[in-house]
Design a protein around this motif. Structure first.
Motif, PDB file in Angstrom:
ATOM      1  N   GLU A   1      27.622 -37.335  -1.988  1.00 14.38           N
ATOM      2  CA  GLU A   1      26.601 -37.253  -3.058  1.00 14.38           C
ATOM      3  C   GLU A   1      25.701 -35.945  -3.175  1.00 14.38           C
ATOM      4  O   GLU A   1      25.655 -35.591  -4.433  1.00 14.38           O
ATOM      5  CB  GLU A   1      25.656 -38.529  -2.515  1.00 14.38           C
ATOM      6  N   LEU A   2      25.712 -35.193  -2.126  1.00 12.68           N
ATOM      7  CA  LEU A   2      25.005 -33.867  -2.510  1.00 12.68           C
ATOM      8  C   LEU A   2      25.947 -33.066  -3.210  1.00 12.68           C
ATOM      9  O   LEU A   2      25.598 -32.434  -3.928  1.00 12.68           O
ATOM     10  CB  LEU A   2      24.816 -33.255  -0.965  1.00 12.68           C
ATOM     11  N   LEU A   3      27.183 -33.209  -2.989  1.00 11.95           N
ATOM     12  CA  LEU A   3      28.314 -32.403  -3.867  1.00 11.95           C
ATOM     13  C   LEU A   3      28.313 -32.707  -5.103  1.00 11.95           C
ATOM     14  O   LEU A   3      28.326 -31.968  -6.169  1.00 11.95           O
ATOM     15  CB  LEU A   3      29.676 -32.313  -3.122  1.00 11.95           C
ATOM     16  N   ASN A   4      28.118 -34.139  -5.461  1.00 11.50           N
ATOM     17  CA  ASN A   4      28.015 -34.531  -6.765  1.00 11.50           C
ATOM     18  C   ASN A   4      27.041 -33.869  -7.384  1.00 11.50           C
ATOM     19  O   ASN A   4      26.974 -33.464  -8.633  1.00 11.50           O
ATOM     20  CB  ASN A   4      28.189 -36.058  -6.841  1.00 11.50           C
ATOM     21  N   LEU A   5      26.002 -34.034  -6.826  1.00 15.85           N
ATOM     22  CA  LEU A   5      24.571 -33.388  -7.596  1.00 15.85           C
ATOM     23  C   LEU A   5      24.826 -31.596  -7.616  1.00 15.85           C
ATOM     24  O   LEU A   5      24.650 -31.213  -8.759  1.00 15.85           O
ATOM     25  CB  LEU A   5      23.476 -33.427  -6.600  1.00 15.85           C
TER      26      LEU A   5
END
Length: 178
Positions: A107-111
């Protein structure tokens, strides 16, 4: 494991998570893998959450209604490094190796890649934290150097790796040897 990971919910950290984050970071393996000190208080976590920079992102992993991990991106403040964020992460000892870190990093890398327009994510990880190093490599992080005597932990100085990941579309930028 697929069934377990489908039960993990990721959301932004809230001030009301302070007590649960205190328990996560009171885990011996969790604080030993970070720059946190033993015996954190709920008040410390409440203050951290209250003073979170609005440009930073703190996400928590929830399993069965309980916070079991946290990961954050801290945006660089210098204008010439506005394309960079540093990553911090911790997972409760009892949930280590169960997909919590994978869910948080996903999720962090998607953001980072699709919403924040970041080129570079940096982190430090203790050289003996093989599980975390494996996780970071799985997500494209590369070792860029070793920082000797980086921190004092459990009565001795320990080394840390500097690792970073470039946005996948920009990863073709060649690294120069120094």
């Amino acid at each position: 494991m697929g069934n377990f990971t489908s039960m993990i919910h990721i959301r932004r950290a809230e001030i009301s998570d302070a007590a649960q984050l205190q328990r996560v970071f009171a885990s011996g393996g969790t604080y030993a893998g970070t720059l946190q000190l033993p015996h954190p208080t709920t008040e410390i976590w409440q203050e951290r959450l209250e003073k979170t920079d609005p440009n930073d992102t703190r996400l928590v992993a929830i399993y069965d209604g309980v916070v079991v991990g946290m990961a954050s991106l801290h945006m660089e403040k210098k204008q010439r490094r506005s394309h960079v964020a540093s990553l911090g992460m911790g997972v409760a000892d009892s949930f280590s190796g169960r997909g919590i870190g994978t869910a948080l990093l996903t999720e962090l890398l998607n953001l980072s890649d699709n919403w924040l327009n970041l080129l570079r994510i940096e982190l430090t990880v203790f050289c003996d934290n093989t599980a975390a190093i494996h996780l970071y490599k799985k997500f494209g992080f590369e070792k860029e150097g070793t920082m000797r005597a980086y921190a004092f932990r459990n009565g001795q100085y320990v080394d840390s790796y500097a690792m970073a990941r470039l946005h996948p579309r920009q990863a073709m930028i060649p690294l120069r040897e120094f």
